[in-house]
Every structure is written in C-alpha cells, then in structure tokens.
Design a protein around this motif. Structure first.
Motif, mmCIF file in Angstrom:
data_model
loop_
_atom_site.group_PDB
_atom_site.id
_atom_site.type_symbol
_atom_site.label_atom_id
_atom_site.label_comp_id
_atom_site.label_asym_id
_atom_site.label_seq_id
_atom_site.Cartn_x
_atom_site.Cartn_y
_atom_site.Cartn_z
ATOM 1 N N PHE A 27 0.676 -1.260 0.067
ATOM 2 C CA PHE A 27 0.154 -0.015 -0.387
ATOM 3 C C PHE A 27 0.924 1.722 0.282
ATOM 4 O O PHE A 27 0.561 2.076 0.301
ATOM 5 C CB PHE A 27 -1.286 -0.255 1.306
ATOM 6 C CG PHE A 27 -1.821 -0.926 1.197
ATOM 7 C CD1 PHE A 27 -2.859 -0.956 -0.247
ATOM 8 C CD2 PHE A 27 -2.099 -2.137 1.504
ATOM 9 C CE1 PHE A 27 -4.081 -1.851 0.125
ATOM 10 C CE2 PHE A 27 -3.048 -3.121 1.563
ATOM 11 C CZ PHE A 27 -4.070 -2.965 0.612
ATOM 12 N N ILE A 30 0.200 4.555 -2.501
ATOM 13 C CA ILE A 30 -1.924 4.556 -2.248
ATOM 14 C C ILE A 30 -1.485 6.277 -3.191
ATOM 15 O O ILE A 30 -0.632 6.930 -2.014
ATOM 16 C CB ILE A 30 -2.345 4.590 -0.802
ATOM 17 C CG1 ILE A 30 -3.589 4.406 -1.216
ATOM 18 C CG2 ILE A 30 -1.457 5.544 0.200
ATOM 19 C CD1 ILE A 30 -4.296 3.711 0.147
ATOM 20 N N ARG A 31 -2.456 6.539 -3.424
ATOM 21 C CA ARG A 31 -3.062 7.863 -4.411
ATOM 22 C C ARG A 31 -4.271 8.264 -4.403
ATOM 23 O O ARG A 31 -4.997 7.687 -4.369
ATOM 24 C CB ARG A 31 -1.804 8.628 -4.879
ATOM 25 C CG ARG A 31 -1.871 7.398 -5.992
ATOM 26 C CD ARG A 31 -1.371 7.731 -7.370
ATOM 27 N NE ARG A 31 0.066 7.493 -6.922
ATOM 28 C CZ ARG A 31 1.210 7.463 -7.314
ATOM 29 N NH1 ARG A 31 1.372 8.391 -8.577
ATOM 30 N NH2 ARG A 31 2.251 7.372 -7.333
ATOM 31 N N ARG A 32 -4.411 9.530 -4.668
ATOM 32 C CA ARG A 32 -5.429 9.823 -5.035
ATOM 33 C C ARG A 32 -5.190 11.195 -6.267
ATOM 34 O O ARG A 32 -4.371 11.466 -6.267
ATOM 35 C CB ARG A 32 -6.556 11.221 -4.348
ATOM 36 C CG ARG A 32 -7.495 10.144 -3.234
ATOM 37 C CD ARG A 32 -8.604 10.253 -2.914
ATOM 38 N NE ARG A 32 -9.242 11.013 -3.979
ATOM 39 C CZ ARG A 32 -10.394 11.819 -3.666
ATOM 40 N NH1 ARG A 32 -10.537 11.742 -2.114
ATOM 41 N NH2 ARG A 32 -10.607 12.853 -4.250
ATOM 42 N N VAL A 44 -9.353 6.315 -4.081
ATOM 43 C CA VAL A 44 -8.339 6.033 -3.595
ATOM 44 C C VAL A 44 -8.093 4.848 -4.370
ATOM 45 O O VAL A 44 -8.546 3.666 -3.813
ATOM 46 C CB VAL A 44 -8.653 5.535 -1.697
ATOM 47 C CG1 VAL A 44 -6.786 5.493 -1.892
ATOM 48 C CG2 VAL A 44 -8.552 7.245 -1.498
ATOM 49 N N VAL A 46 -4.095 1.877 -5.420
ATOM 50 C CA VAL A 46 -2.729 1.278 -5.616
ATOM 51 C C VAL A 46 -2.332 1.008 -6.314
ATOM 52 O O VAL A 46 -3.109 0.729 -7.227
ATOM 53 C CB VAL A 46 -2.890 0.644 -4.134
ATOM 54 C CG1 VAL A 46 -4.255 -0.884 -4.805
ATOM 55 C CG2 VAL A 46 -1.476 0.336 -3.401
ATOM 56 N N VAL A 99 -9.050 0.875 -3.997
ATOM 57 C CA VAL A 99 -8.670 -0.191 -2.864
ATOM 58 C C VAL A 99 -10.496 -0.559 -1.969
ATOM 59 O O VAL A 99 -10.076 -1.451 -1.609
ATOM 60 C CB VAL A 99 -7.710 0.600 -1.699
ATOM 61 C CG1 VAL A 99 -6.126 0.971 -1.848
ATOM 62 C CG2 VAL A 99 -8.327 2.525 -0.826
ATOM 63 N N THR A 105 -10.369 -4.511 2.769
ATOM 64 C CA THR A 105 -9.698 -2.390 2.599
ATOM 65 C C THR A 105 -10.391 -2.060 2.407
ATOM 66 O O THR A 105 -11.409 -2.111 1.990
ATOM 67 C CB THR A 105 -8.408 -2.924 1.627
ATOM 68 O OG1 THR A 105 -7.794 -4.224 1.560
ATOM 69 C CG2 THR A 105 -8.010 -1.451 1.056
ATOM 70 N N PRO A 107 -11.449 2.703 2.608
ATOM 71 C CA PRO A 107 -10.121 4.463 1.784
ATOM 72 C C PRO A 107 -10.129 4.457 3.519
ATOM 73 O O PRO A 107 -9.119 5.250 3.283
ATOM 74 C CB PRO A 107 -11.105 5.010 1.221
ATOM 75 C CG PRO A 107 -12.008 4.359 0.499
ATOM 76 C CD PRO A 107 -12.112 3.256 0.851
ATOM 77 N N PHE A 110 -6.773 4.168 5.706
ATOM 78 C CA PHE A 110 -5.483 5.637 5.285
ATOM 79 C C PHE A 110 -5.279 6.375 5.896
ATOM 80 O O PHE A 110 -6.379 7.263 5.074
ATOM 81 C CB PHE A 110 -5.207 5.183 3.571
ATOM 82 C CG PHE A 110 -5.012 3.347 3.427
ATOM 83 C CD1 PHE A 110 -4.080 2.956 3.611
ATOM 84 C CD2 PHE A 110 -6.427 2.930 2.689
ATOM 85 C CE1 PHE A 110 -3.545 1.690 3.112
ATOM 86 C CE2 PHE A 110 -6.143 1.946 2.085
ATOM 87 C CZ PHE A 110 -4.991 1.107 2.139
ATOM 88 N N VAL A 113 -3.468 10.035 2.615
ATOM 89 C CA VAL A 113 -3.582 9.381 0.721
ATOM 90 C C VAL A 113 -3.151 10.942 0.534
ATOM 91 O O VAL A 113 -3.196 12.084 0.522
ATOM 92 C CB VAL A 113 -5.060 9.193 0.920
ATOM 93 C CG1 VAL A 113 -4.670 8.520 -0.904
ATOM 94 C CG2 VAL A 113 -5.098 8.513 1.741
#
Length: 141
Positions: A27, A30-32, A44, A46, A99, A105, A107, A110, A113
């Motif tokens: 993970f 992970i990002r937006r 979100v 990965v 995700v 899982t 979002p 986290f 992010v």
C-alpha cells in the motif's frame, strides 16, 4: 508478480467482477488525483504492474471509459457501475486499483493519502509529477 503477501482479492459492488491483484509495493503507492475525472470519481488507488491484475470472473461484465488523450483505460462493472481499476496514462505499464474494491480494505483505513496534481499532468506539461496535497481521514472521537 509481487510477493504473495501483496496479492489481494477484489470485486465490484454486485460481485459480477472478481479479480486478484499483485500490488507492486503493497500500500506504499496509495494515492488520489486531482484531474477532472478522478476528482469526480473520488477513488483512492494503489498500483499494480502490467499483468498484476487478473480477472477471475466477469471479464465480459467490464466496460471501459477513455477521455482526454484516450491513453488511460478506466474499467467498470457494467452492472453496478463500480470502478475497479485503470491503466495509467503517465505509465502504461502500471494499473491503479480502487482500494475500496479490495476485500477487507477501505479508503478510510489510510489516515493520510498523497494527492497528485492531475490537473497539471506530467504528460501535458513535460514536468515531473507534482504532489498537490494530502487527504487526511480523522476518525470521530
């Protein structure tokens, strides 16, 4: 393919599309994104390398959407409409996986992010990808 500890199962909302994904770096990727499309979609994601997403069931249920340059392919379940993953524009050897579709899982797992500047996409500007900010989730006390 990533190590077995980075292999996750996933599905769309209705369960018609089921897949397995080997996460490239767990993970950690992970990002937006702030591009017009991701901003509206709100997912979100990965990363998984090419070949890292394996559709187990319902491949015929997937539909795609392309916009702007047409380079990125966004995949959705044609029944429930859930976005499962997309082939990235900036690096087409990578897939970004939602995700929220990964079993166990969310979002909201986290707390921070990274948000990437998709409005000024590297493929348009020729400049390195810029981090636009950080999305934070602070659970209610």
């Amino acid at each position: 393919m990533a190590s077995k500890t980075n292999v996750r199962s996933g599905r769309c909302h209705c369960g018609a599309v089921r897949f397995e994904v080997a996460l490239s770096d767990g993970f950690n990727s992970i990002r937006r994104c702030t591009c017009s499309y991701c901003r509206m979609r709100g997912a979100v994601v990965v990363m998984a390398e090419m070949g890292g997403v394996r559709i187990l069931e319902g491949e015929e249920m997937l539909t795609t959407y392309r916009f702007h340059s047409g380079a990125a392919r966004h995949f959705f379940c044609s029944r429930c409409g859930i976005y499962t993953h997309h082939q990235r524009r900036s690096d087409q050897s990578l897939y970004a996986v939602n995700v929220a579709c990964l079993d166990g899982t969310s979002p909201f797992d986290f707390f921070e992010v990274p948000v990437m500047d998709g409005v000024n996409h590297t493929s348009d500007t020729g400049k390195p990808t810029r981090r636009a900010g950080t999305l934070r989730f602070i659970p209610a006390g």
